[in-house]
Write a protein that holds these residues in place. Structure first.
Motif, PDB file in Angstrom:
ATOM      1  N   GLN B  47       6.503   3.846 -12.159  1.00 36.55           N
ATOM      2  CA  GLN B  47       6.497   3.395 -10.770  1.00 36.55           C
ATOM      3  C   GLN B  47       6.327   4.560  -9.806  1.00 36.55           C
ATOM      4  OE1 GLN B  47       9.690   0.557  -9.975  1.00 36.55           O
ATOM      5  NE2 GLN B  47       8.144  -0.953 -10.525  1.00 36.55           N
ATOM      6  N   GLY B  51       3.454   4.840  -7.183  1.00 37.87           N
ATOM      7  CA  GLY B  51       3.787   4.994  -5.770  1.00 37.87           C
ATOM      8  C   GLY B  51       4.736   3.941  -5.269  1.00 37.87           C
ATOM      9  N   PHE B  52       5.352   3.174  -6.173  1.00 36.69           N
ATOM     10  CA  PHE B  52       6.310   2.150  -5.745  1.00 36.69           C
ATOM     11  C   PHE B  52       7.711   2.725  -5.603  1.00 36.69           C
ATOM     12  CE2 PHE B  52       3.329  -0.759  -8.204  1.00 36.69           C
ATOM     13  CZ  PHE B  52       2.564  -0.984  -7.075  1.00 36.69           C
ATOM     14  N   VAL B  53       7.940   3.848  -6.231  1.00 38.62           N
ATOM     15  CA  VAL B  53       9.243   4.496  -6.154  1.00 38.62           C
ATOM     16  C   VAL B  53       9.004   5.925  -5.688  1.00 38.62           C
ATOM     17  CG1 VAL B  53      11.186   5.348  -7.523  1.00 38.62           C
ATOM     18  CG2 VAL B  53      10.305   3.053  -7.934  1.00 38.62           C
ATOM     19  N   ASP B  54       9.793   6.367  -4.720  1.00 39.48           N
ATOM     20  CA  ASP B  54       9.618   7.718  -4.199  1.00 39.48           C
ATOM     21  C   ASP B  54      10.124   8.756  -5.193  1.00 39.48           C
ATOM     22  OD1 ASP B  54       8.608   6.697  -1.883  1.00 39.48           O
ATOM     23  OD2 ASP B  54      10.564   6.561  -0.927  1.00 39.48           O
ATOM     24  N   THR B  68       1.792  13.051  -4.547  1.00 35.15           N
ATOM     25  CA  THR B  68       3.228  12.795  -4.593  1.00 35.15           C
ATOM     26  C   THR B  68       3.682  11.890  -3.447  1.00 35.15           C
ATOM     27  OG1 THR B  68       3.373  15.047  -5.400  1.00 35.15           O
ATOM     28  CG2 THR B  68       5.444  13.928  -4.935  1.00 35.15           C
ATOM     29  N   ARG B  69       3.169  12.168  -2.230  1.00 36.58           N
ATOM     30  CA  ARG B  69       3.614  11.392  -1.075  1.00 36.58           C
ATOM     31  C   ARG B  69       2.574  10.379  -0.601  1.00 36.58           C
ATOM     32  NH1 ARG B  69       8.876  11.710  -1.015  1.00 36.58           N
ATOM     33  NH2 ARG B  69       9.386  13.685  -1.961  1.00 36.58           N
ATOM     34  N   ALA B  70       1.510  10.226  -1.393  1.00 41.85           N
ATOM     35  CA  ALA B  70       0.470   9.278  -0.979  1.00 41.85           C
ATOM     36  C   ALA B  70       1.004   7.854  -1.105  1.00 41.85           C
ATOM     37  CB  ALA B  70      -0.765   9.458  -1.843  1.00 41.85           C
ATOM     38  N   LYS B  71       0.610   7.003  -0.186  1.00 49.29           N
ATOM     39  CA  LYS B  71       1.052   5.612  -0.247  1.00 49.29           C
ATOM     40  C   LYS B  71       0.429   4.906  -1.435  1.00 49.29           C
ATOM     41  CE  LYS B  71       2.696   4.394   4.239  1.00 49.29           C
ATOM     42  NZ  LYS B  71       3.598   3.279   4.387  1.00 49.29           N
ATOM     43  N   ALA B  72       1.163   3.913  -1.939  1.00 50.56           N
ATOM     44  CA  ALA B  72       0.697   3.201  -3.132  1.00 50.56           C
ATOM     45  C   ALA B  72      -0.691   2.615  -2.924  1.00 50.56           C
ATOM     46  CB  ALA B  72       1.684   2.087  -3.485  1.00 50.56           C
ATOM     47  N   ASN B  73      -0.967   2.159  -1.691  1.00 50.59           N
ATOM     48  CA  ASN B  73      -2.257   1.494  -1.491  1.00 50.59           C
ATOM     49  C   ASN B  73      -3.401   2.480  -1.206  1.00 50.59           C
ATOM     50  OD1 ASN B  73      -1.351   2.192   0.999  1.00 50.59           O
ATOM     51  ND2 ASN B  73      -1.253   0.118   1.831  1.00 50.59           N
ATOM     52  N   ARG B  75      -3.690   5.158  -3.549  1.00 51.21           N
ATOM     53  CA  ARG B  75      -3.876   5.896  -4.808  1.00 51.21           C
ATOM     54  C   ARG B  75      -5.005   5.340  -5.648  1.00 51.21           C
ATOM     55  NH1 ARG B  75       2.233   7.879  -6.571  1.00 51.21           N
ATOM     56  NH2 ARG B  75       2.842   8.313  -4.438  1.00 51.21           N
ATOM     57  N   LEU B  77      -4.950   3.226  -8.103  1.00 50.55           N
ATOM     58  CA  LEU B  77      -4.681   3.090  -9.531  1.00 50.55           C
ATOM     59  C   LEU B  77      -4.730   1.616  -9.930  1.00 50.55           C
ATOM     60  CD1 LEU B  77      -1.683   5.568  -9.789  1.00 50.55           C
ATOM     61  CD2 LEU B  77      -4.126   6.013  -9.957  1.00 50.55           C
TER      62      LEU B  77
END
Lengths: 264, 373, 296
Positions: B47, B51-54, B68-73, B75, B77
């Motif tokens: 996760q 990017g769902f968990v920091d 590392t700090r990119a938003k999930a949407n 990335r 993936l």
């Protein structure tokens, strides 16, 4: 599953008769051709339904109730959707308090809410205002909407939203394209139950309606305490008819047992 | 630099370390599995990649870019969730098309790519169906098509097969690997099922209590588990506590409950990475896989024994043999010959090269019968 | 899946802003603060105001209204009657609702859904309509009296009596009893009852020893809802109790809209609210806690 015995079935039949009897007699009497409340033994007549439609007070309060129910249900849903999202998905200070507050109209007697709002309206000069009446109805129907929405959101697989995020959707897109459609049965079910509750509400409304904003149940209550003629039965039969339609709709979109009994 | 790199990533919830100092490099096109029991941090690691968990500390790099700090949407993936997470209110086609729509792929190209992806997972005829009208295996393949259609740099699979029944799971393992080879997408899969991890991964990352304890090819992990935990978690094993009695050249003699056993004295070197030959007087745990034990006629082999339990596993027989070292598990192939009878006296034999040595005492004495689930 | 409770700002994970929940719940919170909390506080304050009959003005501070309500025989009788009527309605709802819920749960579909609808749907019909229905059924010209006359008993005066109010209350409240009992029956594993029967328990023993204890929380919660709603019911006593048979809700109405003695009405309303809250909160604290522990 074992079958019910004969004693149980007789008991059940009596209960069903008990539940339906007062509604059935109202519908029958509504068709009487007589001038008194009596069963239509000498043929059916629609004269009392006609009378209802020609009685300006009933017609006006019907429209009042309809607009009131439409507005308060819609606005209550508009407030309850974000509020239930906040309560189910975030841990924040005051969360439990807000949750209790939003559900509190379920355990505060409507009578108490009625006199309390009467006092407030008198103080701020809102007596007789339709807008404040709508706000008051929003308060009593919001808990019903919240209960359905919270159940719908809590039973929601968050990974569905995560899947949409991972595919590049923005938060607004995820809400519009994924979350909202998925809780839509809860939203429409909540709207309908809110509509019915607002349309039927008597005890609070009787304190805070003015002659120009009188709702149908309040009008009927007044009418029933003053005069007794079959017009009251005709109005009641119409209300039963409307309710039956609403119930069937509700059952269609959400499942009535899920709304009334709550879901696990 | 590798294609996907996790550098010392740590995730802390309050005072609890869910993931500690995980460092992992995944090469382009590689299929890597994170394997471990539930609660070992493998899903949290996945996760964090998604990017769902920091990430609490450490960094994640994808193709040389720090995400590392990119938003999930952002990335890009592709993810297959354990619950599949299909959009229930959309058809199979719309489910697969959603990601392309988000990437603003033109409509005509979208259609072609969705059809291609559905073709790949053999679901082309089902494009118009809703997820609830599909079987579990079909849903799983929709989820896979949806994840690969956006041509993600990395495909993340979170226990993708755990909701399928045994037969289908096996078939899907091969299909999954087949599709991954065809598409060539770098893949990270989380699983608690070692058979699944072994059969389809290039490399397996074993995690235990938030840490990586071994990264290796499946065969190496099975044959050379670096900790006693891994040897127990991965497959069945006989663990035997003992003391080194004497070391002479390449061989050492270990006393197991008074029974002397010869082993390769260099074995300790590749076990647990602690290096150095065994020393006399050292406490060790010997580890022998059940299929490495040979059951011979009574009076032959290294130890005498008696068959106390017998289980038929289809392609194999699993025996529990009582002897001077307690109960040992032994597996023999079902080659069509008659199995050994209960209470039959047997000899137990093995070659010294199959014995793995862990330094130190056993964490706890496992009941072999309980281990053999 | 961890991310249900979110960590504070500056995160890669979506929807994690610190202020987001307050922003989302804010409008509803404002509405409820303005139209639930404020009016209740105002009403509580009002109940301590003095009331001048001559001018209708309210001012000053007094506990006189509460004293009057708690000592005056007129009010005590009304409170007592309300309590009695609500308790009887509750008891009858238990006696009818619990077996009915059990019978419903043992039915097969589609009958089960149909009759569940029949029993619960009247809940959605306006209470005025239902009260009106009962006034016709039990009225001097109603079918019940017609039946009595035909059987040679003579007419019975049923309207404007406690009995009528109770019957109508049971009709209105029965769904509120059936719903929680039905819910706890749904959670009940039917094989548990079969297990009891297989151990040689009689039908009755199985119900009393195995089924009843597990649905007791449902019965209790239903009883509390029914009691609370009955004690504050307005339309039924208003339409079927007539002018003489006053209950708490109807005297609040009279104080507010006939006598215009708002402080007195407020005091009665506050007492009603407090009684309701005490019952509900006690239930949550004691009963639910107890059963949660026992039944997990």
């Amino acid at each position: 599953m074992t079958r019910n015995g004969p004693v149980a079935l007789v008991f059940h039949t009596l209960v069903v008769l008990f539940m339906l009897a007062p509604l059935a007699i109202v519908c029958l009497v509504a068709f009487t051709p007589e001038n008194t409340l009596s069963l239509p033994t000498r043929g059916f007549s629609l004269r009392w339904f006609e009378a209802v439609f020609h009685h300006p007070d009933f017609v006006q309060s019907f429209w009042n109730s309809l607009w009131l129910a439409l507005l308060s249900a819609t606005l209550a849903v508009a407030l309850a959707v974000p509020a239930s999202l906040a309560i189910t998905r975030w841990e924040f200070p005051g969360r439990n308090f807000l949750n209790a507050l939003f559900l509190s109209p379920l355990i505060i007697p409507h009578l108490v809410l009625g006199v309390a709002m009467l006092r407030l309206f008198a103080l701020v000069g809102a007596t007789g205002s339709f807008g404040w009446l709508v706000a008051a109805h929003m308060v009593i129907v919001t808990p019903y909407v919240m209960r359905l929405l919270i159940a719908a959101i809590a039973g929601f697989d968050r990974s569905v939203e995560q899947a949409a995020y991972s595919m590049g959707a923005s938060e607004a897109t995820v809400f519009r394209r994924i979350t909202l459609p998925m809780i839509l049965p809860g939203v429409t079910g909540g709207w309908l139950i809110a509509f019915i509750n607002s349309f039927d509400e008597l005890t609070m409304s009787i304190f805070i309606t003015s002659p120009s904003t009188v709702t149908l149940p309040v009008r009927m209550y007044m009418y029933a305490t003053e005069s007794i003629d079959p017009m009251m039965a005709a109005v009641s039969a119409l209300i039963i008819g409307i309710t039956v339609v609403a119930v069937l709709l509700l059952d269609r979109v959400y499942g009535l047992d899920r709304i009334l009994v709550g879901q696990r | 630099m590798s294609f996907l790199e996790l550098r010392d990533i740590t995730k802390t919830y309050g005072t609890l370390n869910a993931v500690s100092d995980v460092t992992l490099s995944v090469e382009k096109g590689e299929f890597v599995s994170l394997l471990g029991p539930s609660g070992c941090g493998k899903t949290t690691t996945l996760q964090m990649i998604a990017g769902f968990v920091d990430v609490t500390s450490g960094s994640i790099h994808l193709d040389g870019r720090d995400i590392t700090r990119a938003k999930a949407n952002t990335r890009g993936l592709g993810i297959v969730f354990q619950t599949y997470a299909l959009f229930p209110h959309m058809t199979v086609f719309d489910n697969v098309s959603f990601g392309l729509e988000m990437q603003r792929v033109p409509k005509s190209e979208r259609r072609a790519r969705v059809e291609e992806a559905l073709e790949l997972v053999h679901l082309a005829p089902y494009a118009g169906r809703y997820p609830r009208e599909l079987s579990g295996g079909q849903r799983q393949r929709v989820a896979l098509a949806r994840a690969i259609v956006i041509r993600p740099p990395v495909l993340l699979l979170d226990e993708p097969l755990s909701n399928l029944d045994a037969k289908l799971r096996e078939a899907m393992q091969f299909e999954l690997r087949d599709i991954q080879r065809k598409v060539g997408t770098t893949t990270v899969m989380v699983t608690h099922d070692q058979a699944e991890a072994f059969s389809i991964s290039d490399r397996v990352v074993v995690m235990e209590a938030g840490r990586i304890t071994q990264i290796d090819q499946p065969y190496r992990i099975y044959e050379h588990p670096q900790t006693e935990f891994i040897s127990r978690f991965v497959g069945k094993t006989n663990l035997l506590p003992g003391t080194v009695k004497a070391v002479s050249g390449a061989y050492a003699s270990v006393s197991l409950a008074g029974v002397p056993v010869e082993i390769d004295s260099q074995s300790g070197a590749d076990m647990g990475g602690k290096g150095g030959a065994l020393a006399s007087g050292e406490t060790v745990t010997l580890c022998i896989r059940p299929e490495k034990l040979r059951l011979t006629g009574a009076g032959q082999g290294r130890l005498p024994g008696r068959v106390s339990e017998r289980y038929f596993l289809g392609s194999q027989w699993l025996y529990h043999v009582d002897g001077p070292l307690g109960t040992l598990m032994a597996v023999t192939p079902n080659d069509g010959s008659a199995p050994l009878d209960l209470d039959a006296p047997v000899g137990v034999d093995w070659s010294p090269s199959v014995v793995r040595v862990h330094r130190g005492a056993m964490a706890e004495a496992p009941d072999p019968a309980l281990e053999a689930h | 899946m961890a991310a249900v409770t979110s960590s504070p700002s500056s995160s890669a994970a979506p929807g994690n802003g610190r202020w987001t929940p307050l922003f989302l719940a804010g409008p509803a919170a404002l509405l409820f603060a303005a139209l639930v909390l404020t009016p209740l506080v105002l009403t509580a304050l009002l109940s301590f105001n003095e009331f001048e009959h001559a001018t209708g003005r309210t001012h000053g501070f007094t506990v006189g209204h509460y004293l009057a309500v708690l000592t005056d025989e007129y009010y005590l009788e009304i409170f007592l009657r309300t309590f009695r009527v609500a308790a009887l309605a509750t008891a009858i709802c238990v006696v009818i609702g619990v077996p009915e819920a059990y019978i419903l749960s043992r039915m097969r579909n589609p009958w089960r859904s149909v009759f569940l609808l029949v029993v619960l749907a009247p809940l959605l019909v306006s209470v005025v309509v239902r009260a009106f229905g009962w006034s016709m059924l039990l009225g001097p010209e109603g079918p019940i009296n017609a039946g009595l006359v035909a059987l040679g008993f003579g007419r019975a005066r049923m309207l404007y009596s406690e009995g009528t109010v109770i019957v109508a209350l049971v009709h209105v409240m029965l769904p509120f009893m059936v719903i929680p009992v039905w819910t706890s029956l749904q959670k009940l594993d039917p094989s548990i009852e079969q297990a009891a029967l297989s151990f040689g328990a009689s039908r009755g023993t199985a119900i009393v020893r195995v089924v009843a204890p597990q649905i007791l929380p449902g019965i209790l919660s239903g009883s509390l809802i029914v009691f609370g709603l009955s004690a504050s019911a307005f339309a039924i006593p208003g339409l079927l109790g007539g002018r003489r048979l006053k209950m708490v809700a109807t005297i609040v109405y009279d104080q507010y809209l006939s006598d215009l003695n708002w402080p007195m009405g407020a005091a009665v309303a506050v007492l009603l609210l407090v009684a309701n809250l005490i019952i509900m909160l006690t239930y949550h604290r004691v009963v639910e806690g107890h059963y949660r522990r026992r039944l997990g």
